[in-house]
Design a protein around this motif. Structure first.
Motif, short mmCIF file in Angstrom:
data_model
loop_
_atom_site.label_atom_id
_atom_site.label_comp_id
_atom_site.label_asym_id
_atom_site.label_seq_id
_atom_site.Cartn_x
_atom_site.Cartn_y
_atom_site.Cartn_z
N UNK A 1 61.96 -66.39 33.20
CA UNK A 1 62.50 -65.35 32.33
C UNK A 1 64.01 -65.49 32.16
N UNK A 2 64.71 -65.75 33.25
CA UNK A 2 66.17 -65.92 33.18
C UNK A 2 66.53 -67.17 32.38
N UNK A 3 65.92 -68.30 32.74
CA UNK A 3 66.25 -69.57 32.05
C UNK A 3 65.93 -69.49 30.56
N UNK B 1 68.30 -66.91 28.66
CA UNK B 1 69.65 -67.45 28.50
C UNK B 1 69.67 -68.57 27.45
N UNK B 2 68.68 -69.46 27.50
CA UNK B 2 68.61 -70.54 26.51
C UNK B 2 68.41 -69.99 25.11
N UNK B 3 67.55 -68.99 24.97
CA UNK B 3 67.30 -68.40 23.65
C UNK B 3 68.55 -67.70 23.11
N UNK C 1 62.60 -74.26 29.34
CA UNK C 1 63.44 -73.24 28.72
C UNK C 1 64.32 -73.81 27.60
N UNK C 2 64.87 -75.00 27.82
CA UNK C 2 65.68 -75.62 26.76
C UNK C 2 64.82 -75.91 25.54
#
Length: 373
Positions: free
Chosen positions: A274-276, A279-281, A207-208
């Motif tokens: 989806x959450x990670x 949030x990162x985006x 995600x990062x």
């Protein structure tokens, strides 16, 4: 802040031909970008189910063959239609970044999961569940809040090289990217040296890295939009640098996402990713492109509430489709559960007789479909 605003004003007013048609307002651009993102995600959902049908049909035909080598799914025209739809959907997601903030496009990836649930009920004749209704309702309300309360301060003529350079010079961005890079290296080192198979750790890395993909995708899309509107950007070296960053980070994101999908059930990976990823985006868009600029406290709170509703909606829908391990018959009634789309990827599921095709997505977002070689 003042330097970026001055650069943005200069880049729009100097050297840019005066358009003969009415220029889109910021609100209109955001609505167009949101509509393109939703349409692209729906296309991706249809593509996933189309390809799934092609794979299942190919397996069925292979079982009926007593002699001879089973025909490859690559010779199935239905699979190629699915691929064409997939590419069209991905291009739509890419184009959406040139109109709407990244903090809006990323959460709208939940449309893929929502469309999959609808396809399961309408076309695959699956019984609608209470969790489907609750999840869909929460996701739709969340998407409305996100689009309604997001920042409407988007460059009307796209992004240009000087504007992006102004963004890159922000001290907060340099600090943010440094912290993220150190965090990714540390998480990767711990994961490799300790031989950890933690789905949370793997998806955090994915995600990062995915947030860098989103940042670079918006930069490339915005510069291409500026070029198409008369302010050529092909002479800007930053365009090609961002393109390289986009390709490299997309490959790395898919690699780690595939590893998570290969060792964990989709009902765990999909909502977590989806959450990670979202949030990162959002954080990446807020820090890099200042996408919360001009928003009041109420607007920020309502935007965050919308994101949380989307997260909860995806979780409800994926829980509704949590099924037992697949039977050998590969029942068509079980739809794909896919995360926000990005690109194709292949992951080994530690079974020598089978392999897993994964579709995950802006960017973003996973499809987990096993079939015989």
């Amino acid at each position: 802040m003042e330097e970026i605003n001055a650069t943005l004003t200069t880049s729009v007013s100097v050297g840019t031909p005066t358009p003969t048609h009415r220029r889109l307002t910021d609100s209109e651009a955001v609505l167009i970008g949101s509509a393109i993102a939703i349409g692209g995600n729906v296309l991706i959902s249809v593509a996933l189910n189309t390809q799934r049908y092609a794979h299942v049909k190919q397996q069925s035909n292979a079982r009926l063959q007593v002699k001879g080598r089973p025909q490859s799914y690559l010779r199935n025209w239905i699979w190629w239609i699915g691929l064409l739809l997939m590419v069209s959907g991905e291009l739509g997601n890419f184009a959406a970044y040139s109109f709407a903030p990244a903090s809006v496009v990323a959460p709208l990836g939940m449309t893929t999961v929502l469309a999959n649930a609808a396809i399961a009920v309408i076309f695959l004749k699956e019984i609608i569940r209470g969790n489907d209704v609750i999840g869909a309702f929460m996701a739709i309300i969340g998407a409305f809040l996100i689009v309604n309360f997001c920042s409407k301060d988007e460059p009307s003529l796209g992004l240009t090289g000087p504007v992006l350079i102004g963004y890159l010079r922000q001290p907060i961005l340099i600090t943010y990217l440094t912290i993220e890079l150190i965090a990714v290296v540390m998480m990767w080192y711990i994961r490799e040296t300790k031989q950890l198979e933690s789905v949370v750790l793997t998806l955090l890395i994915s995600s990062v890295i995915g947030s860098w993909t989103v940042i670079s995708a918006k930069a490339v899309a915005g510069m291409l939009r500026a070029t198409f509107q008369g302010n050529g950007q092909f002479a800007q070296p930053l365009l090609y640098i961002m393109l390289v960053v986009l390709l490299v980070t997309a490959v790395l994101q898919i690699k780690f996402l595939n590893q998570a999908m290969a060792t964990n059930p989709a009902t765990v990976v999909v909502p977590t990713n989806f959450v990670f990823f979202t949030v990162s985006a959002i954080i990446g868009g807020v820090v890099f492109y200042q996408e919360f600029r001009g928003l009041g406290l109420l607007e920020i709170v309502m935007f965050c509430v919308g994101c949380c509703l989307c997260f909860a909606g995806v979780r409800f829908i994926t829980l509704a489709h949590e099924v037992a391990p697949r039977r050998e018959s590969q029942d068509l009634a079980a739809p794909y559960i896919s995360a926000p789309p990005t690109l194709f990827g292949v992951a080994d599921d530690n079974n020598s007789d089978r392999f897993v095709l994964i579709h995950s997505r802006e960017s973003s977002p996973a499809r987990h479909d096993s079939f015989d070689r």
